[in-house]
Write a protein that holds these residues in place. Structure first.
Motif, PDB file in Angstrom:
ATOM      1  N   LYS A 109       0.823  -1.207   0.000  1.00 19.36           N
ATOM      2  CA  LYS A 109       0.000   0.000   0.000  1.00 19.36           C
ATOM      3  C   LYS A 109       0.859   1.260   0.000  1.00 19.36           C
ATOM      4  N   TYR A 110       0.334   2.307  -0.609  1.00 18.35           N
ATOM      5  CA  TYR A 110       0.941   3.638  -0.582  1.00 18.35           C
ATOM      6  C   TYR A 110       1.179   4.025   0.875  1.00 18.35           C
ATOM      7  N   GLU A 111       2.423   4.343   1.195  1.00 18.53           N
ATOM      8  CA  GLU A 111       2.820   4.486   2.599  1.00 18.53           C
ATOM      9  C   GLU A 111       1.998   5.507   3.393  1.00 18.53           C
ATOM     10  N   PRO A 112       1.728   6.708   2.863  1.00 21.33           N
ATOM     11  CA  PRO A 112       0.917   7.647   3.663  1.00 21.33           C
ATOM     12  C   PRO A 112      -0.462   7.104   4.007  1.00 21.33           C
ATOM     13  N   GLU A 115      -0.118   4.540   6.811  1.00 24.64           N
ATOM     14  CA  GLU A 115       0.045   5.205   8.100  1.00 24.64           C
ATOM     15  C   GLU A 115      -1.283   5.736   8.631  1.00 24.64           C
ATOM     16  N   LEU A 116      -2.127   6.246   7.733  1.00 26.22           N
ATOM     17  CA  LEU A 116      -3.448   6.721   8.153  1.00 26.22           C
ATOM     18  C   LEU A 116      -4.266   5.590   8.770  1.00 26.22           C
ATOM     19  N   HIS A 117      -4.216   4.409   8.146  1.00 29.76           N
ATOM     20  CA  HIS A 117      -4.941   3.252   8.687  1.00 29.76           C
ATOM     21  C   HIS A 117      -4.477   2.918  10.098  1.00 29.76           C
ATOM     22  N   LEU A 118      -3.189   2.832  10.282  1.00 32.61           N
ATOM     23  CA  LEU A 118      -2.656   2.428  11.583  1.00 32.61           C
ATOM     24  C   LEU A 118      -2.991   3.458  12.658  1.00 32.61           C
ATOM     25  N   THR A 119      -2.885   4.727  12.315  1.00 33.16           N
ATOM     26  CA  THR A 119      -3.226   5.776  13.271  1.00 33.16           C
ATOM     27  C   THR A 119      -4.701   5.716  13.634  1.00 33.16           C
ATOM     28  N   HIS A 120      -5.554   5.565  12.625  1.00 32.28           N
ATOM     29  CA  HIS A 120      -6.999   5.529  12.854  1.00 32.28           C
ATOM     30  C   HIS A 120      -7.389   4.365  13.760  1.00 32.28           C
ATOM     31  N   LEU A 121      -6.724   3.228  13.585  1.00 35.92           N
ATOM     32  CA  LEU A 121      -7.087   2.024  14.331  1.00 35.92           C
ATOM     33  C   LEU A 121      -6.271   1.850  15.614  1.00 35.92           C
ATOM     34  N   GLY A 122      -5.355   2.756  15.880  1.00 35.68           N
ATOM     35  CA  GLY A 122      -4.569   2.651  17.104  1.00 35.68           C
ATOM     36  C   GLY A 122      -3.630   1.466  17.121  1.00 35.68           C
ATOM     37  N   ILE A 123      -3.065   1.139  15.958  1.00 36.26           N
ATOM     38  CA  ILE A 123      -2.081   0.061  15.868  1.00 36.26           C
ATOM     39  C   ILE A 123      -0.707   0.722  15.823  1.00 36.26           C
ATOM     40  N   ALA A 125       2.716   0.577  15.312  1.00 38.59           N
ATOM     41  CA  ALA A 125       3.915  -0.045  14.749  1.00 38.59           C
ATOM     42  C   ALA A 125       5.118   0.869  14.925  1.00 38.59           C
ATOM     43  N   ASP A 126       6.305   0.274  14.950  1.00 35.54           N
ATOM     44  CA  ASP A 126       7.535   1.043  15.124  1.00 35.54           C
ATOM     45  C   ASP A 126       8.012   1.696  13.834  1.00 35.54           C
ATOM     46  N   ALA A 127       7.616   1.160  12.694  1.00 30.86           N
ATOM     47  CA  ALA A 127       7.967   1.745  11.400  1.00 30.86           C
ATOM     48  C   ALA A 127       6.967   1.232  10.372  1.00 30.86           C
ATOM     49  N   VAL A 128       6.754   2.023   9.332  1.00 32.91           N
ATOM     50  CA  VAL A 128       5.861   1.640   8.232  1.00 32.91           C
ATOM     51  C   VAL A 128       6.609   1.881   6.925  1.00 32.91           C
ATOM     52  N   ILE A 129       6.658   0.844   6.098  1.00 32.78           N
ATOM     53  CA  ILE A 129       7.323   0.946   4.801  1.00 32.78           C
ATOM     54  C   ILE A 129       6.321   0.491   3.743  1.00 32.78           C
ATOM     55  N   GLY A 130       6.027   1.357   2.795  1.00 30.37           N
ATOM     56  CA  GLY A 130       5.006   1.057   1.801  1.00 30.37           C
ATOM     57  C   GLY A 130       5.556   0.857   0.398  1.00 30.37           C
ATOM     58  N   SER A 131       4.623   0.532  -0.512  1.00 28.69           N
ATOM     59  CA  SER A 131       4.906   0.380  -1.944  1.00 28.69           C
ATOM     60  C   SER A 131       5.915  -0.725  -2.244  1.00 28.69           C
ATOM     61  N   LEU A 132       5.885  -1.798  -1.451  1.00 31.09           N
ATOM     62  CA  LEU A 132       6.735  -2.955  -1.701  1.00 31.09           C
ATOM     63  C   LEU A 132       5.872  -4.207  -1.771  1.00 31.09           C
ATOM     64  N   TRP A 133       6.150  -5.047  -2.779  1.00 29.08           N
ATOM     65  CA  TRP A 133       5.331  -6.232  -2.990  1.00 29.08           C
ATOM     66  C   TRP A 133       6.204  -7.444  -3.261  1.00 29.08           C
ATOM     67  N   ALA A 134       5.799  -8.571  -2.701  1.00 35.68           N
ATOM     68  CA  ALA A 134       6.436  -9.869  -2.935  1.00 35.68           C
ATOM     69  C   ALA A 134       7.943  -9.772  -2.668  1.00 35.68           C
ATOM     70  N   LYS A 135       8.784 -10.129  -3.662  1.00 38.49           N
ATOM     71  CA  LYS A 135      10.232 -10.136  -3.447  1.00 38.49           C
ATOM     72  C   LYS A 135      10.752  -8.791  -2.965  1.00 38.49           C
ATOM     73  N   ALA A 136      10.137  -7.702  -3.436  1.00 38.81           N
ATOM     74  CA  ALA A 136      10.621  -6.371  -3.072  1.00 38.81           C
ATOM     75  C   ALA A 136      10.481  -6.088  -1.583  1.00 38.81           C
ATOM     76  N   LYS A 137       9.572  -6.801  -0.900  1.00 34.77           N
ATOM     77  CA  LYS A 137       9.439  -6.598   0.543  1.00 34.77           C
ATOM     78  C   LYS A 137      10.723  -6.950   1.278  1.00 34.77           C
ATOM     79  N   ALA A 138      11.524  -7.810   0.672  1.00 32.43           N
ATOM     80  CA  ALA A 138      12.784  -8.198   1.291  1.00 32.43           C
ATOM     81  C   ALA A 138      13.704  -7.007   1.506  1.00 32.43           C
ATOM     82  N   GLU A 139      13.583  -5.966   0.671  1.00 33.15           N
ATOM     83  CA  GLU A 139      14.434  -4.786   0.830  1.00 33.15           C
ATOM     84  C   GLU A 139      14.251  -4.191   2.227  1.00 33.15           C
TER      85      GLU A 139
END
Length: 212
Positions: A109-112, A115-123, A125-139
């Motif tokens: 998901k688009y990172e901003p 972040e809106l989702h996590l803030t709204h739901l009170g989750i 997390a220590d960091a949020v990294i967006g726009s990564l899928w499948a193998k790219a998540k390894a970065e």
């Protein structure tokens, strides 16, 4: 970055949050704005891959970038408030942190908007990294030293393995348990409600900073 004994990565859509109600509303608004038919009920059964993959189902390739930007602009107003925390999501994040670890979110998901989702739901997390899928998540998993990655999609299993991380899978999204097993998930949980106890047992059985 402060030293922590371990880091656990989590996927977002259908792992930590049920974003289907809001995403459906966003697609319906996109359809109304563009005059292009979008089967929003079908679209929300395919969450996981990048937005552009779904947009290609409804728009010609030359409009994919443009329409994706329109959708992302509509998202904060139409998609955030309708999303729900998945059962056990807050407790899973808190369980990592209570054990002294870091809990990060790595998502396509688009990172901003993530972040809106996590803030709204009170989750918290220590960091949020967006726009990564499948193998790219390894970065991001490698950059943050995550040795466990929790997700609901076969693409998440691939991302974990590409990073050399343990793949913990939950069949709460579009991929069922047999698909996740076939993709090579190392651990399969019913949902996140059992994650804190699994993690506690994993750590108690001798996992340390080098293996987590």
């Amino acid at each position: 970055m402060a030293a922590h004994p371990f880091t656990v990565g989590f996927d977002l859509d259908m792992t930590l949050i049920d974003s289907r109600p809001g995403i459906k509303a966003a697609y319906e608004e996109l359809s109304a704005r563009t005059g292009t038919y979008i089967d929003a009920d079908l679209a929300v059964t395919r969450l996981g891959p990048p937005l552009e993959q779904e947009i290609r189902e409804w728009f010609p390739e030359e409009r994919v970038a443009e329409i994706s930007d329109v959708y992302r602009g509509l998202y904060p107003e139409h998609a955030i408030s309708g999303a729900l925390a998945m059962p056990g999501a807050r407790e899973a994040i808190a369980g990592v942190q209570a054990a002294g670890g870091r809990a990060i979110v790595v998502t396509a998901k688009y990172e901003p908007n993530a972040e809106l989702h996590l803030t709204h739901l009170g989750i918290d997390a220590d960091a949020v990294i967006g726009s990564l899928w499948a193998k790219a998540k390894a970065e991001a998993l490698r950059e943050h030293g995550a040795r466990i990655y929790v997700g609901d999609h076969t693409g998440d299993v691939l991302g974990a393995h590409t990073a050399g991380a343990l793949s913990v899978a939950v069949p709460t999204g579009p991929c069922d348990a047999s698909e996740l097993r076939a993709a090579g998930a190392d651990v399969l949980l019913g949902d996140l409600t059992t994650f804190p106890s699994w993690l506690a047992g994993y750590l108690a059985n001798g996992a340390d900073a080098a293996s987590v």
